[in-house]
Design a protein around this motif. Structure first.
Motif, PDB file in Angstrom:
ATOM      1  N   ILE A 117      -3.718   3.052  -4.428  1.00 52.93           N
ATOM      2  CA  ILE A 117      -3.340   2.653  -3.066  1.00 52.93           C
ATOM      3  C   ILE A 117      -2.589   3.787  -2.382  1.00 52.93           C
ATOM      4  O   ILE A 117      -2.836   4.114  -1.221  1.00 52.93           O
ATOM      5  CB  ILE A 117      -2.494   1.367  -3.087  1.00 52.93           C
ATOM      6  N   GLN A 118      -1.678   4.415  -3.116  1.00 51.34           N
ATOM      7  CA  GLN A 118      -0.910   5.508  -2.528  1.00 51.34           C
ATOM      8  C   GLN A 118      -1.818   6.686  -2.189  1.00 51.34           C
ATOM      9  O   GLN A 118      -1.639   7.335  -1.160  1.00 51.34           O
ATOM     10  CB  GLN A 118       0.207   5.945  -3.469  1.00 51.34           C
ATOM     11  N   ALA A 119      -2.805   6.952  -3.023  1.00 55.32           N
ATOM     12  CA  ALA A 119      -3.732   8.047  -2.744  1.00 55.32           C
ATOM     13  C   ALA A 119      -4.609   7.737  -1.527  1.00 55.32           C
ATOM     14  O   ALA A 119      -4.910   8.621  -0.732  1.00 55.32           O
ATOM     15  CB  ALA A 119      -4.606   8.312  -3.963  1.00 55.32           C
ATOM     16  N   ALA A 120      -4.998   6.469  -1.371  1.00 54.01           N
ATOM     17  CA  ALA A 120      -5.904   6.097  -0.287  1.00 54.01           C
ATOM     18  C   ALA A 120      -5.190   5.920   1.048  1.00 54.01           C
ATOM     19  O   ALA A 120      -5.733   6.274   2.092  1.00 54.01           O
ATOM     20  CB  ALA A 120      -6.644   4.811  -0.647  1.00 54.01           C
ATOM     21  N   THR A 121      -3.977   5.361   1.029  1.00 58.24           N
ATOM     22  CA  THR A 121      -3.309   5.032   2.291  1.00 58.24           C
ATOM     23  C   THR A 121      -2.023   5.808   2.523  1.00 58.24           C
ATOM     24  O   THR A 121      -1.424   5.675   3.581  1.00 58.24           O
ATOM     25  CB  THR A 121      -2.957   3.534   2.344  1.00 58.24           C
ATOM     26  N   SER A 122      -1.584   6.559   1.545  1.00 65.55           N
ATOM     27  CA  SER A 122      -0.303   7.282   1.570  1.00 65.55           C
ATOM     28  C   SER A 122       0.874   6.331   1.822  1.00 65.55           C
ATOM     29  O   SER A 122       1.876   6.713   2.401  1.00 65.55           O
ATOM     30  CB  SER A 122      -0.310   8.425   2.590  1.00 65.55           C
ATOM     31  N   GLN A 123       0.716   5.081   1.396  1.00 67.14           N
ATOM     32  CA  GLN A 123       1.797   4.100   1.464  1.00 67.14           C
ATOM     33  C   GLN A 123       2.164   3.695   0.045  1.00 67.14           C
ATOM     34  O   GLN A 123       1.290   3.475  -0.789  1.00 67.14           O
ATOM     35  CB  GLN A 123       1.376   2.858   2.245  1.00 67.14           C
ATOM     36  N   GLU A 124       3.458   3.586  -0.194  1.00 65.33           N
ATOM     37  CA  GLU A 124       3.915   3.223  -1.521  1.00 65.33           C
ATOM     38  C   GLU A 124       3.972   1.705  -1.651  1.00 65.33           C
ATOM     39  O   GLU A 124       4.482   1.020  -0.772  1.00 65.33           O
ATOM     40  CB  GLU A 124       5.300   3.819  -1.768  1.00 65.33           C
ATOM     41  N   VAL A 125       3.436   1.195  -2.756  1.00 67.68           N
ATOM     42  CA  VAL A 125       3.433  -0.241  -3.029  1.00 67.68           C
ATOM     43  C   VAL A 125       4.113  -0.453  -4.373  1.00 67.68           C
ATOM     44  O   VAL A 125       3.857   0.274  -5.332  1.00 67.68           O
ATOM     45  CB  VAL A 125       1.985  -0.791  -3.067  1.00 67.68           C
ATOM     46  N   ASP A 126       4.974  -1.459  -4.446  1.00 67.79           N
ATOM     47  CA  ASP A 126       5.666  -1.764  -5.691  1.00 67.79           C
ATOM     48  C   ASP A 126       4.674  -2.350  -6.687  1.00 67.79           C
ATOM     49  O   ASP A 126       3.998  -3.338  -6.402  1.00 67.79           O
ATOM     50  CB  ASP A 126       6.795  -2.756  -5.423  1.00 67.79           C
ATOM     51  N   ARG A 127       4.583  -1.746  -7.855  1.00 65.13           N
ATOM     52  CA  ARG A 127       3.604  -2.181  -8.854  1.00 65.13           C
ATOM     53  C   ARG A 127       3.888  -3.592  -9.354  1.00 65.13           C
ATOM     54  O   ARG A 127       2.991  -4.294  -9.801  1.00 65.13           O
ATOM     55  CB  ARG A 127       3.559  -1.215 -10.029  1.00 65.13           C
ATOM     56  N   ARG A 128       5.143  -4.035  -9.266  1.00 63.60           N
ATOM     57  CA  ARG A 128       5.482  -5.377  -9.754  1.00 63.60           C
ATOM     58  C   ARG A 128       4.922  -6.470  -8.859  1.00 63.60           C
ATOM     59  O   ARG A 128       4.821  -7.621  -9.267  1.00 63.60           O
ATOM     60  CB  ARG A 128       6.998  -5.520  -9.877  1.00 63.60           C
ATOM     61  N   GLY A 129       4.542  -6.122  -7.631  1.00 63.90           N
ATOM     62  CA  GLY A 129       3.973  -7.103  -6.721  1.00 63.90           C
ATOM     63  C   GLY A 129       2.462  -7.191  -6.806  1.00 63.90           C
ATOM     64  O   GLY A 129       1.838  -7.954  -6.079  1.00 63.90           O
ATOM     65  N   ILE A 130       1.856  -6.414  -7.702  1.00 56.39           N
ATOM     66  CA  ILE A 130       0.397  -6.384  -7.811  1.00 56.39           C
ATOM     67  C   ILE A 130      -0.041  -7.299  -8.950  1.00 56.39           C
ATOM     68  O   ILE A 130       0.428  -7.172 -10.076  1.00 56.39           O
ATOM     69  CB  ILE A 130      -0.104  -4.948  -8.064  1.00 56.39           C
ATOM     70  N   THR A 131      -0.946  -8.217  -8.632  1.00 63.06           N
ATOM     71  CA  THR A 131      -1.501  -9.122  -9.635  1.00 63.06           C
ATOM     72  C   THR A 131      -2.983  -8.812  -9.779  1.00 63.06           C
ATOM     73  O   THR A 131      -3.737  -8.899  -8.809  1.00 63.06           O
ATOM     74  CB  THR A 131      -1.329 -10.586  -9.199  1.00 63.06           C
ATOM     75  N   ILE A 132      -3.373  -8.434 -10.999  1.00 65.86           N
ATOM     76  CA  ILE A 132      -4.777  -8.120 -11.250  1.00 65.86           C
ATOM     77  C   ILE A 132      -5.258  -8.932 -12.446  1.00 65.86           C
ATOM     78  O   ILE A 132      -4.473  -9.287 -13.321  1.00 65.86           O
ATOM     79  CB  ILE A 132      -4.989  -6.608 -11.517  1.00 65.86           C
ATOM     80  N   PRO A 133      -6.558  -9.229 -12.483  1.00 71.14           N
ATOM     81  CA  PRO A 133      -7.086  -9.930 -13.663  1.00 71.14           C
ATOM     82  C   PRO A 133      -7.181  -8.951 -14.834  1.00 71.14           C
ATOM     83  O   PRO A 133      -7.014  -7.745 -14.662  1.00 71.14           O
ATOM     84  CB  PRO A 133      -8.471 -10.384 -13.199  1.00 71.14           C
ATOM     85  N   ASP A 134      -7.455  -9.467 -16.017  1.00 70.25           N
ATOM     86  CA  ASP A 134      -7.679  -8.591 -17.167  1.00 70.25           C
ATOM     87  C   ASP A 134      -8.986  -7.846 -16.944  1.00 70.25           C
ATOM     88  O   ASP A 134     -10.046  -8.459 -16.795  1.00 70.25           O
ATOM     89  CB  ASP A 134      -7.751  -9.401 -18.462  1.00 70.25           C
ATOM     90  N   ILE A 135      -8.885  -6.536 -16.922  1.00 64.19           N
ATOM     91  CA  ILE A 135     -10.059  -5.707 -16.647  1.00 64.19           C
ATOM     92  C   ILE A 135     -10.396  -4.947 -17.916  1.00 64.19           C
ATOM     93  O   ILE A 135      -9.621  -4.110 -18.369  1.00 64.19           O
ATOM     94  CB  ILE A 135      -9.784  -4.738 -15.478  1.00 64.19           C
ATOM     95  N   GLY A 136     -11.550  -5.249 -18.484  1.00 72.27           N
ATOM     96  CA  GLY A 136     -11.972  -4.590 -19.709  1.00 72.27           C
ATOM     97  C   GLY A 136     -13.332  -3.929 -19.593  1.00 72.27           C
ATOM     98  O   GLY A 136     -13.763  -3.233 -20.498  1.00 72.27           O
ATOM     99  N   LYS A 137     -14.029  -4.164 -18.484  1.00 71.25           N
ATOM    100  CA  LYS A 137     -15.368  -3.604 -18.294  1.00 71.25           C
ATOM    101  C   LYS A 137     -15.484  -3.016 -16.899  1.00 71.25           C
ATOM    102  O   LYS A 137     -14.650  -3.267 -16.035  1.00 71.25           O
ATOM    103  CB  LYS A 137     -16.429  -4.693 -18.465  1.00 71.25           C
ATOM    104  N   LEU A 138     -16.545  -2.249 -16.700  1.00 71.33           N
ATOM    105  CA  LEU A 138     -16.823  -1.712 -15.372  1.00 71.33           C
ATOM    106  C   LEU A 138     -17.183  -2.857 -14.433  1.00 71.33           C
ATOM    107  O   LEU A 138     -17.677  -3.894 -14.860  1.00 71.33           O
ATOM    108  CB  LEU A 138     -17.986  -0.718 -15.434  1.00 71.33           C
TER     109      LEU A 138
END
Length: 152
Positions: free
Chosen positions: A107-128
């Motif tokens: 996100i920081q690379a794409a938008t140059s905005q800093e986002v707190d990682r603790r606020g990010i919820t992602i599913p378990d990602i194990g595959k492409l």
């Protein structure tokens, strides 16, 4: 009939309130504990005005933070999809997992905005593949973003 005393807390007191709160307590509790420990002061008209001024400043600060979060949400939704490259093994299984820190860095690379990682919820990602992530920017402002995991 029990007489109560109005005090303004100067420090956070567990099970009673936070700093700046107006509380009603028993006179003995105020006289023997709260006031001698400098945890509270008597509620005079001048102190009540100060408390109200602080509350208004806090309300304004919260409104500004919420507005910033809404602007950040719009910027994130304009990005659309983020690509995260990972090493791949057999059956399109990735080595390791995609973490919230990986998403925050993308996100920081794409938008140059800093986002707190603790606020990010992602599913378990194990595959492409493509996954949805939810980013909590403020108490009532969340953004959803697509994450595309690709082979590096």
């Amino acid at each position: 009939m029990v007489k109560r005393v109005q005090l303004v807390l100067t420090k956070d007191v567990s099970k009673l309130g936070r700093s700046g709160d107006l509380v009603d307590v028993a006179p003995g509790y105020a006289r023997n504990y709260l006031i001698p420990q400098s945890l509270a002061t008597h509620a005079t008209p001048g102190i009540l005005k100060q408390v109200e001024r602080r509350r208004e400043q806090e309300r304004q600060r919260q409104l500004e933070l919420r507005q910033q979060a809404l602007e950040q949400k719009e910027a994130l939704e304009k990005v659309g999809s983020l690509k995260i490259a990972k090493q791949v093994g057999e059956n399109e299984a990735i080595f390791g997992t995609v973490t919230s820190q990986d998403v925050a860095d993308a996100i920081q690379a794409a938008t140059s905005q800093e986002v707190d990682r603790r606020g990010i919820t992602i599913p378990d990602i194990g595959k492409l593949g493509t996954y949805k992530a939810e980013i909590k920017l403020f108490s009532d402002v969340t953004a959803q973003i697509d994450i595309e995991v690709v082979a590096s």
